[in-house]
Design a protein around this motif. Sequence first.
Motif: not given
Lengths: 424, 113
Positions: A95, A99-104, A121, A123
């Motif tokens: 990130a 600039g990578v979007k991290l989603i856990k 979750s 989404t």
Amino acid sequence: MDRRHFLGQSLASAGLLAGCASTTPINISKAQVVVVGGGYGGATAAKYIRMFSNNTAQVTLIEPNTDFISCPMSNLVIGGSRTMAEITSPYDNLAKRHGVKLIKDMVESVDQKQKTVKLASGTTIKYDKLVLSPGVHLMMDQIKGLTEANQAGVTLQAWKAGPETVALHKQLAAMRDGGVYAISIPEAPFRCPPGPYERACQVASYFKKNKPKSKVLIFDANADIVSKAGLFRKAWATLYPGMIEYNPKHNVVAVDAKTKTIKFEVQDDVKADVLNLLPLMRAGDIAVKSGIANSNGRWVQVNYLNFAATAAKDIHVLGDSIQIAPLMPKSGHMANSHAKVAAAAIVAELGDLEVNSAPVLTNTCYSFVDATQVVHVASVHQYNAAEKTFKTVPGSGGLSPEPTVLEGIYAWGWAKNIWADSLA
Amino acid sequence: MPLFHVHQLIKISTICVGLLGSVLLSAPSFAQTSASNINNRSLAATCANCHGTNAVTVPNSGMPGIGQLDSAEMLRKLMAYKSGAQQGTIMPQLAKGYTDEQLTTIASVLGKK
């Protein structure tokens, strides 16, 4: 065969889903690339798609774990010469620096029509290109009683580095001197071909120092050692004489958790103190659930020029989950190599540029025969346009002549650099 | 609850990207790239697994660094590994897997400018 599976295969065989077919070009800076799985394949793909697109494509990486824990080197933790901290790296540099979007989170399902993924979750995320790098799934139900034995904490696999890695070391530490450790190896292909044999070395190395009357039994479903056979055989004979017993053509069919007994297809039962049973493996769940594992329902066939699944559009699959080309191992190094070829192809496709027609992959795999000495196998794989596959280059690649401490230093150098190359 | 963390993480990463803005802005835009540029970088990236992304080797990692070599030196070394003139552990085996043209491309991408 379910309907989706059937459709996927028919479309693929009709050549309607050729992976290289160019799509309607979209503005690359608006392109949404979703990467599922932050292992050697997925993390590298996320980083290199950002790099090759000059930081224009939007990349989201979905990974449930807080940190990256390396499978390579984890056998040293099992053998007690290294710690978990030494094989753990953070994700946040992807990130911060790229600039990578991290989603856990975990991906529950893929909607190929809507081009969305649904997360655990709840989404939903839209993609223009989806990259799946879900690793392997251990087919626990292929060994009767294995799931129960694992849930009871009796048998561990520790084939995905994490809590079981530590737990397996604790089992060895708690075992009496004179006890028996048994590892079973499924029919190839499986993740990390030399891994089980390296693990036998690490357990033996621990026993030699701490519990010298103990034994290591290897039960291999294959006819012989799958990787580095001569080097391992020699290391066992010279470093651990009388300690390691190798049994080929031993296919485990059942385990009794109460009596710690292993049952084979042909041979007599064997009892052991520490049981490390590895079942058959297949592509990670999301690949199988998405209906794209069109090689025996276990692995995903891909177009090797861009790693697009042959049974789906705009879904690229990397690493252990794919149906391998000849002599291509399921390894972290190879997954990292897949990721770079796929990243270049995905960026080219999104940017309406021509996809590379001559990609190259390499593999390097170091195995520790004790805490410091190492042997390697290396290979170079060039794309063969006539046969539409990767082939190793005659005269290239090869093995170490013998274990050395120098290669032990390089092995750690490899680890630190591939972790940085994939994650930092 | 975990989602909240995720959003926070994304926000933080956005800020960090913002701080790195000068770096990112000075990088070439996508319009300035080409298929051959991407292919050459992708080929050179086959070295990165061991020697670091863009030849930036992790310091004190135990792996010989290559970032100090200019293109001519790098190519000379690679060709020597390929011919067998230069001894080594893995490099003589790997170098033999590349064409001379590929080694030239690698050296031109990764050599110190």
